[in-house]
Motif scaffolding. Structure first.
Motif, PDB file in Angstrom:
ATOM      1  N   SER A  54      87.275  15.708  28.393  1.00 19.41           N
ATOM      2  CA  SER A  54      88.588  15.500  28.296  1.00 19.41           C
ATOM      3  C   SER A  54      89.464  14.428  29.319  1.00 19.41           C
ATOM      4  CB  SER A  54      89.297  17.144  28.627  1.00 19.41           C
ATOM      5  OG  SER A  54      90.876  16.724  28.601  1.00 19.41           O
ATOM      6  N   LEU A  55      89.038  14.798  30.446  1.00 18.26           N
ATOM      7  CA  LEU A  55      89.305  13.594  31.496  1.00 18.26           C
ATOM      8  C   LEU A  55      88.770  12.373  31.294  1.00 18.26           C
ATOM      9  CD1 LEU A  55      88.730  15.908  34.716  1.00 18.26           C
ATOM     10  CD2 LEU A  55      90.906  15.104  33.690  1.00 18.26           C
ATOM     11  N   SER A  56      87.833  12.120  30.605  1.00 18.25           N
ATOM     12  CA  SER A  56      87.298  10.718  30.245  1.00 18.25           C
ATOM     13  C   SER A  56      88.093  10.069  29.169  1.00 18.25           C
ATOM     14  CB  SER A  56      85.830  10.972  29.519  1.00 18.25           C
ATOM     15  OG  SER A  56      85.384   9.630  29.298  1.00 18.25           O
ATOM     16  N   ALA A  57      88.616  10.927  28.243  1.00 13.05           N
ATOM     17  CA  ALA A  57      89.633  10.419  27.344  1.00 13.05           C
ATOM     18  C   ALA A  57      90.765  10.210  27.884  1.00 13.05           C
ATOM     19  CB  ALA A  57      89.745  11.446  26.139  1.00 13.05           C
ATOM     20  N   SER A  58      91.328  10.967  28.758  1.00 13.64           N
ATOM     21  CA  SER A  58      92.442  10.690  29.443  1.00 13.64           C
ATOM     22  C   SER A  58      92.301   9.290  30.487  1.00 13.64           C
ATOM     23  CB  SER A  58      93.126  11.962  30.365  1.00 13.64           C
ATOM     24  OG  SER A  58      93.149  12.857  29.639  1.00 13.64           O
ATOM     25  N   ARG A  59      91.307   9.360  30.848  1.00 17.70           N
ATOM     26  CA  ARG A  59      91.028   7.951  31.519  1.00 17.70           C
ATOM     27  C   ARG A  59      91.199   6.903  30.792  1.00 17.70           C
ATOM     28  NH1 ARG A  59      86.971   4.705  32.433  1.00 17.70           N
ATOM     29  NH2 ARG A  59      85.879   5.939  31.302  1.00 17.70           N
ATOM     30  N   GLN A  60      90.458   6.692  29.654  1.00 15.28           N
ATOM     31  CA  GLN A  60      90.483   5.880  28.669  1.00 15.28           C
ATOM     32  C   GLN A  60      92.173   5.313  28.279  1.00 15.28           C
ATOM     33  OE1 GLN A  60      87.789   6.627  25.722  1.00 15.28           O
ATOM     34  NE2 GLN A  60      86.189   6.230  27.129  1.00 15.28           N
ATOM     35  N   GLU A  61      92.766   6.415  28.075  1.00 10.01           N
ATOM     36  CA  GLU A  61      94.286   6.056  27.444  1.00 10.01           C
ATOM     37  C   GLU A  61      94.953   5.576  28.922  1.00 10.01           C
ATOM     38  OE1 GLU A  61      97.963   8.900  26.222  1.00 10.01           O
ATOM     39  OE2 GLU A  61      95.920   9.680  26.035  1.00 10.01           O
ATOM     40  N   ALA A  62      94.830   6.155  29.950  1.00 14.49           N
ATOM     41  CA  ALA A  62      95.318   5.578  30.966  1.00 14.49           C
ATOM     42  C   ALA A  62      95.024   4.268  31.414  1.00 14.49           C
ATOM     43  CB  ALA A  62      95.218   6.525  32.177  1.00 14.49           C
ATOM     44  N   THR A  63      93.893   3.747  30.961  1.00 16.50           N
ATOM     45  CA  THR A  63      93.509   2.338  31.375  1.00 16.50           C
ATOM     46  C   THR A  63      94.075   1.374  30.322  1.00 16.50           C
ATOM     47  OG1 THR A  63      91.293   3.279  32.142  1.00 16.50           O
ATOM     48  CG2 THR A  63      91.426   1.000  31.202  1.00 16.50           C
ATOM     49  N   GLN A  64      94.175   1.932  29.095  1.00 15.80           N
ATOM     50  CA  GLN A  64      94.866   1.195  28.156  1.00 15.80           C
ATOM     51  C   GLN A  64      96.399   0.920  28.406  1.00 15.80           C
ATOM     52  OE1 GLN A  64      94.030   3.256  24.357  1.00 15.80           O
ATOM     53  NE2 GLN A  64      91.936   2.302  24.090  1.00 15.80           N
ATOM     54  N   LEU A  66      97.783   1.229  31.539  1.00 14.31           N
ATOM     55  CA  LEU A  66      97.725   0.404  32.558  1.00 14.31           C
ATOM     56  C   LEU A  66      97.690  -1.240  32.198  1.00 14.31           C
ATOM     57  CD1 LEU A  66      98.045  -0.155  35.562  1.00 14.31           C
ATOM     58  CD2 LEU A  66      95.496   0.128  35.669  1.00 14.31           C
ATOM     59  N   ALA A  67      96.583  -1.557  31.376  1.00 12.59           N
ATOM     60  CA  ALA A  67      96.717  -2.900  30.899  1.00 12.59           C
ATOM     61  C   ALA A  67      97.895  -3.446  30.174  1.00 12.59           C
ATOM     62  CB  ALA A  67      95.223  -2.847  29.842  1.00 12.59           C
ATOM     63  N   GLU A  68      98.466  -2.636  29.477  1.00 11.62           N
ATOM     64  CA  GLU A  68      99.629  -2.980  28.657  1.00 11.62           C
ATOM     65  C   GLU A  68     100.848  -3.355  29.525  1.00 11.62           C
ATOM     66  OE1 GLU A  68     100.408   0.368  26.053  1.00 11.62           O
ATOM     67  OE2 GLU A  68      98.655  -0.349  24.642  1.00 11.62           O
ATOM     68  N   THR A  69     100.799  -2.343  30.554  1.00 15.26           N
ATOM     69  CA  THR A  69     101.927  -2.576  31.728  1.00 15.26           C
ATOM     70  C   THR A  69     101.661  -3.759  32.397  1.00 15.26           C
ATOM     71  OG1 THR A  69     102.271   0.017  31.768  1.00 15.26           O
ATOM     72  CG2 THR A  69     103.200  -1.134  33.432  1.00 15.26           C
ATOM     73  N   VAL A  70     100.550  -4.022  32.990  1.00 20.51           N
ATOM     74  CA  VAL A  70     100.113  -5.143  33.343  1.00 20.51           C
ATOM     75  C   VAL A  70     100.508  -6.411  32.927  1.00 20.51           C
ATOM     76  CG1 VAL A  70      98.271  -6.709  34.598  1.00 20.51           C
ATOM     77  CG2 VAL A  70      98.394  -4.155  35.046  1.00 20.51           C
ATOM     78  N   GLU A  71     100.250  -6.488  31.431  1.00 19.34           N
ATOM     79  CA  GLU A  71     100.554  -7.457  30.703  1.00 19.34           C
ATOM     80  C   GLU A  71     102.130  -7.725  30.639  1.00 19.34           C
ATOM     81  OE1 GLU A  71     100.094  -8.972  26.038  1.00 19.34           O
ATOM     82  OE2 GLU A  71      98.753  -7.427  27.002  1.00 19.34           O
ATOM     83  N   THR A  72     102.712  -6.942  30.487  1.00 20.23           N
ATOM     84  CA  THR A  72     104.348  -6.805  30.574  1.00 20.23           C
ATOM     85  C   THR A  72     105.032  -7.291  31.816  1.00 20.23           C
ATOM     86  OG1 THR A  72     104.295  -4.911  28.889  1.00 20.23           O
ATOM     87  CG2 THR A  72     106.321  -5.448  30.313  1.00 20.23           C
ATOM     88  N   ALA A  73     104.256  -6.865  32.746  1.00 17.29           N
ATOM     89  CA  ALA A  73     104.566  -7.467  34.299  1.00 17.29           C
ATOM     90  C   ALA A  73     104.470  -8.654  34.332  1.00 17.29           C
ATOM     91  CB  ALA A  73     103.844  -6.255  35.333  1.00 17.29           C
ATOM     92  N   VAL A  74     103.297  -9.003  34.117  1.00 15.48           N
ATOM     93  CA  VAL A  74     102.982 -10.631  34.241  1.00 15.48           C
ATOM     94  C   VAL A  74     103.786 -11.556  33.552  1.00 15.48           C
ATOM     95  CG1 VAL A  74     101.154 -12.318  33.915  1.00 15.48           C
ATOM     96  CG2 VAL A  74     100.671 -10.088  34.658  1.00 15.48           C
TER      97      VAL A  74
END
Length: 115
Positions: A54-64, A66-74
């Motif tokens: 369950s945490l692995s799935a949550s980690r993958q979702e959080a990583t996605q 985060l990547a979207e947020t970083v792209e928006t911030a850049v």
């Protein structure tokens, strides 16, 4: 016990051991407390594995996310820098605060005397 890499293989082996201990209850009467302890540990391992999955799935979702947020911030950072450049002017030294290099005149190299 053989060395296994996959958790599913370990669970299968542990279940077989518990079944064998249950099937031979009379002969294994002295090991009843160990069997019960082992059964609890196996159940705890199942619960922890489910939590890990369950945490692995949550980690993958959080990583996605985060990547979207970083792209928006850049993108927003670039836009802010361009806006500062437009409002302050391309040669304004205050652009350095916005991490933008201002346009500066070229430094002239003195000509060498021709001999």
């Amino acid at each position: 016990m053989t060395k296994k890499a996959a958790f599913a293989d370990l669970l299968l082996e542990w279940d077989q051991l518990l079944d064998a201990a249950n099937d031979n209850g009379e002969a294994m009467a002295l090991a009843a407390s160990l069997r019960a302890e082992f059964a609890q540990t196996v159940e705890r391992a199942r619960e922890l594995k489910a939590r890990q999955d369950s945490l692995s799935a949550s980690r993958q979702e959080a990583t996605q996310r985060l990547a979207e947020t970083v792209e928006t911030a850049v993108d927003q950072a670039r836009r802010l820098q361009q806006m500062a450049k437009a409002l302050l002017g391309p040669s304004n030294e205050r652009l350095v605060q916005f991490l933008v290099a201002p346009l500066r005149g070229r430094r002239r190299i003195p000509a060498r005397p021709v001999s």
